[in-house]
Enzyme design. Structure first.
Site, short mmCIF file in Angstrom:
data_model
loop_
_atom_site.label_atom_id
_atom_site.label_comp_id
_atom_site.label_asym_id
_atom_site.label_seq_id
_atom_site.Cartn_x
_atom_site.Cartn_y
_atom_site.Cartn_z
N ASN A 10 0.87 -1.19 0.00
CA ASN A 10 0.00 0.00 0.00
C ASN A 10 0.90 1.23 0.00
OD1 ASN A 10 -1.82 2.04 0.52
ND2 ASN A 10 -2.25 1.40 2.64
N LYS A 12 0.14 4.30 -0.37
CA LYS A 12 -0.49 5.53 0.16
C LYS A 12 -0.23 6.70 -0.80
CE LYS A 12 -0.04 3.42 4.63
NZ LYS A 12 -0.01 3.52 6.06
N HIS A 96 -9.46 1.12 5.09
CA HIS A 96 -8.16 1.34 5.72
C HIS A 96 -8.33 2.31 6.89
CE1 HIS A 96 -4.05 2.65 6.40
NE2 HIS A 96 -3.68 1.52 5.85
N GLU A 98 -6.69 4.75 7.85
CA GLU A 98 -6.52 6.17 7.52
C GLU A 98 -7.79 6.74 6.89
OE1 GLU A 98 -2.83 5.66 5.42
OE2 GLU A 98 -1.92 5.12 7.34
N GLU A 168 -5.30 -4.97 10.64
CA GLU A 168 -4.28 -3.95 10.84
C GLU A 168 -4.57 -3.18 12.13
OE1 GLU A 168 -2.22 -2.81 6.89
OE2 GLU A 168 -3.94 -1.50 7.17
N GLY A 174 2.48 2.24 10.63
CA GLY A 174 3.43 3.34 10.44
C GLY A 174 4.14 3.77 11.71
N SER A 213 3.48 -2.14 10.30
CA SER A 213 4.94 -2.15 10.51
C SER A 213 5.61 -3.47 10.15
CB SER A 213 5.28 -1.73 11.94
OG SER A 213 4.86 -0.40 12.16
P1 PGA Z 1 2.90 0.23 7.58
O1 PGA Z 1 1.46 0.49 6.91
O2 PGA Z 1 3.41 -1.07 7.02
O3 PGA Z 1 3.73 1.40 7.15
O4 PGA Z 1 2.69 0.15 9.03
C1 PGA Z 1 0.54 -0.56 6.74
C2 PGA Z 1 -0.72 -0.03 6.13
O5 PGA Z 1 -1.10 1.11 6.40
O6 PGA Z 1 -1.39 -0.73 5.37
#
Ligand code: PGA
Length: 255
Positions: A10, A12, A96, A98, A168, A174, A213
């Site tokens: 992903n 983003k 997601h 976000e 997640e 992140g 992560s």
């Molecule tokens: P990350 O993001 O691996 O940077 O933690 C995962 C995601 O948002 O799908």
């Protein structure tokens, strides 16, 4: 039943069109093209068309990061399922954290998207997960159950080959904080149980990815966890070396 491992990157809001093409080209040079692992690139909308073209005739797939539930209309800034399908996009990330937290997407809106995608050629990567506050208040199981029940409500049928769930935990996205093996195992078990209650044996066959992560150092131990069928990766999917190392770990993993 053996579920084919899935690795979805992903991106983003990262990488221009040129950067996306160059990145995918570098991965293709390093990773053997085979059908044993499903590798999905989810670039920003502006790179989708060209990445689909670059990956034509390969086993790599392309996913979008969002979609609208309506087929067309006055929805400034939105993209429909058919628009994605018509350019060869195969997957779409829905729900997601976000989108849920920054853009206030509700379980109801997410459900409308899931319904629209489920009746199309696209495959949803349906994200669920608790916040730190919810985990610390002992609400993780409740939140997982609710997000599944509300997000997957009113689905006429489910095809486990055409649906992906991604667990997640919001606090692990992140942040560099990965959920522990025990936390991941417990959450994936609960997710599979909820899916089985809702959809029977077909529910149990839905692949469930872990995200939050994931990197080349923790991928192997996470992959060993019962019920983890692959990864949804943010940060580490933006770097050729890290992403290739994770792909290699998944490809070489003895099941
Ligand atoms: P990350 O993001 O691996 O940077 O933690 C995962 C995601 O948002 O799908």
């Amino acid at each position: 039943m053996i579920i084919k491992p899935i690795i979805a990157g992903n991106w983003k809001m990262h990488k221009s069109n040129d950067e996306s093409i160059s990145f995918v080209g570098k991965i293709q040079k390093r990773i053997l093209d085979d059908e044993l692992t499903e590798i999905i690139f989810c670039p920003p909308f502006t790179s989708l068309f060209s990445i689909v073209g670059t990956l034509d005739n390969s086993s790599f797939s392309v996913g979008a990061q969002n979609v609208h539930c309506d087929s067309h209309g006055a929805f400034t800034g939105e993209i429909s399922v058919n628009m994605l399908d018509s350019i060869g996009v195969k997957y779409v990330i829905i729900g997601h954290s976000e989108r849920r937290h920054i853009f206030d997407e509700s379980d109801h809106f997410i459900n409308e998207k899931i319904i629209a995608v489920n009746s199309s050629n696209l495959i949803p990567i349906f994200c669920i997960g608790e916040t730190l506050e919810q985990r610390e208040s002992g609400l993780t199981d409740k939140i997982i159950k609710e997000q599944i029940e509300l997000g997957m409500a009113k689905l006429d049928s489910i095809d486990p080959k055409k649906f992906i769930v991604a667990y997640e935990p919001v606090w692990a996205i992140g942040t560099g904080k990965t959920a522990s093996v025990l936390q991941v195992e417990d959450a994936h078990l609960k997710i599979k149980t909820n899916l089985r209650i809702l959809f029977g044996s077909k529910g149990e066959e839905i692949p469930v990815l872990y995200g939050g992560s994931v990197n080349e150092n923790n991928a192997e131990s996470l992959l060993k966890v019962d019920g983890v069928n692959g990864f949804l990766i943010g940060g580490a999917s933006l770097k050729v070396d890290s992403f290739c190392k994770i792909i290699d770990i998944v490809k070489n993993f003895e099941r």
